[in-house]
Write an enzyme that holds these catalytic residues in place. Structure first.
Site, PDB file in Angstrom:
ATOM      1  N   LYS A 210      47.288   5.370  74.662  1.00 51.12           N
ATOM      2  CA  LYS A 210      47.971   5.513  76.225  1.00 51.12           C
ATOM      3  C   LYS A 210      49.340   4.660  75.995  1.00 51.12           C
ATOM      4  CE  LYS A 210      43.458   5.274  78.589  1.00 51.12           C
ATOM      5  NZ  LYS A 210      42.677   4.312  79.286  1.00 51.12           N
TER       6      LYS A 210
ATOM      7  N   LYS B 100      49.686   3.897  83.826  1.00 50.63           N
ATOM      8  CA  LYS B 100      49.050   2.878  84.621  1.00 50.63           C
ATOM      9  C   LYS B 100      49.346   1.364  84.012  1.00 50.63           C
ATOM     10  CE  LYS B 100      45.879   2.795  81.399  1.00 50.63           C
ATOM     11  NZ  LYS B 100      45.199   1.502  80.735  1.00 50.63           N
TER      12      LYS B 100
END
Length: 341
Positions: free
Chosen positions: A108, A191
């Site tokens: 990520k 995020k």
């Protein structure tokens, strides 16, 4: 893929190890490659990854290895759990071996120089491979401890999604499919930035109202930016969007949350990252995201605020005060406000 053909997991960190164990528990032979030969040998002998998943037994079906060439040659399905800063340099020299294979990114993050997501880098390296991503509210230790967990595999190739579901879906790990690879991956990368803010807020003793405000405004920012880049806004209402954001901003097990918490306790950024001992992708993502948001003129006050805290000497209280003084806008983007006129 024949029954005995191994699946490869590239990376010796916590998430790569957790995924390797899941595969092995489903009866899939696994070769987990890592750059450090000493780490591979220690994991092979001791059946544990003490640096990243201490106390979790490595399944007998996982073979820790250090030979990347042999690993890529032997596997048709490859899970890539390498740091964003290393992915290109590790795989580019072996591009020819990746032709036609299934490559699923678990990382990520965003490449600093290009603002490319990991699957986009894989696509550059191996344009004839089938590319996918796996993302969601997936804390590695909880997966390894068999906490009930769900994730999303996203790819334009439906057969790759089905292949990943077949090898990973199990008693405690549910795998959903999506065709929005870009949105799923972007949600997972963005995020991480907001988890740092959330960790700081907790360390500074801020209330539940404040934390809830930060998380929901973070979701609005993420979605606004992602849609400007072509993602589907509905993706951010699922596991890879709001689901991942909630767990990362709420759990002390989150690496980016831990960095934020340490910062809130008065540590420097360098001290916080060194104490963690693992990669916190949010710090790297923050730098490139702020620049990109300015280039495409997307309003991201939390990103700008965190950048001011980490690199410009501001405090979280100052950033929140600035946020509260800003011009009030609509709560949810993409909903018409024509009724107000």
């Amino acid at each position: 893929m024949t029954e005995q053909q191994p699946v490869a997991v590239l990376g010796g960190g916590s998430f790569g190890t957790a995924v390797a164990n899941l595969l092995a528990e489903n009866g899939v032979p696994v070769r987990q490659w890592m750059r450090d030969p000493a780490q591979a040998e220690a994991m092979r002998v001791n059946r544990e990854n003490p640096r990243y998943l201490k106390g979790i037994r490595l399944h007998d079906g996982v073979e820790p290895v250090n030979d990347l060439l042999a690993t890529l040659q032997a596997s048709e399905l490859i899970f890539v759990a390498l740091p964003s800063s290393a992915l290109r340099s590790v795989l580019a020299p072996h591009a020819e071996l990746l032709r036609g294979k299934g490559l699923v990114s678990l990382t990520k993050g965003i490449e600093a120089q290009s603002f490319k997501l990991m699957s986009q880098i894989l696509e550059e390296i191996a344009p004839e491979a089938r590319i996918g991503v796996l993302s969601g509210p997936n804390l590695a230790r909880e997966i390894a401890e068999h906490a009930l967990t769900a994730t999303v595999v996203a790819s334009e190739h439906e057969d790759l999604c089905q292949q990943v579901q077949a090898v990973l879906h199990g008693r405690t790990f549910r795998v959903y499919a999506s065709a929005d690879r870009f949105g799923v991956e972007l949600g997972g990368a963005l995020k991480n930035v907001y988890a740092i803010i959330a960790g700081m807020a907790v360390a500074l003793g801020m209330g539940e109202n404040t934390k809830s405000m930060l998380i929901t405004r973070a979701l609005a920012e993420m979605t606004r930016f992602a849609v400007s880049q072509g993602a589907n806004p509905m993706t951010f209402l699922g596991l890879a969007g709001v689901g991942d954001l909630i767990v990362t901003c709420s759990s002390p097990k989150s690496r980016n949350y831990q960095v934020g918490y340490a910062l809130g306790q008065g540590q420097s950024l360098e001290e916080a990252v060194n104490r963690l001992g693992e990669v916190a992708e949010g710090v790297n993502t923050l730098k490139v995201l702020k620049t990109k948001a300015q280039q495409v003129q997307v309003y991201m006050p939390l990103v700008a605020g965190l950048h001011a805290i980490l690199f410009e000497g501001r405090t979280l209280n100052q950033v929140i005060e600035h946020l509260m003084r800003a011009e009030p806008k609509t709560d949810v983007d993409f909903i018409s406000i024509s009724g107000f006129n």
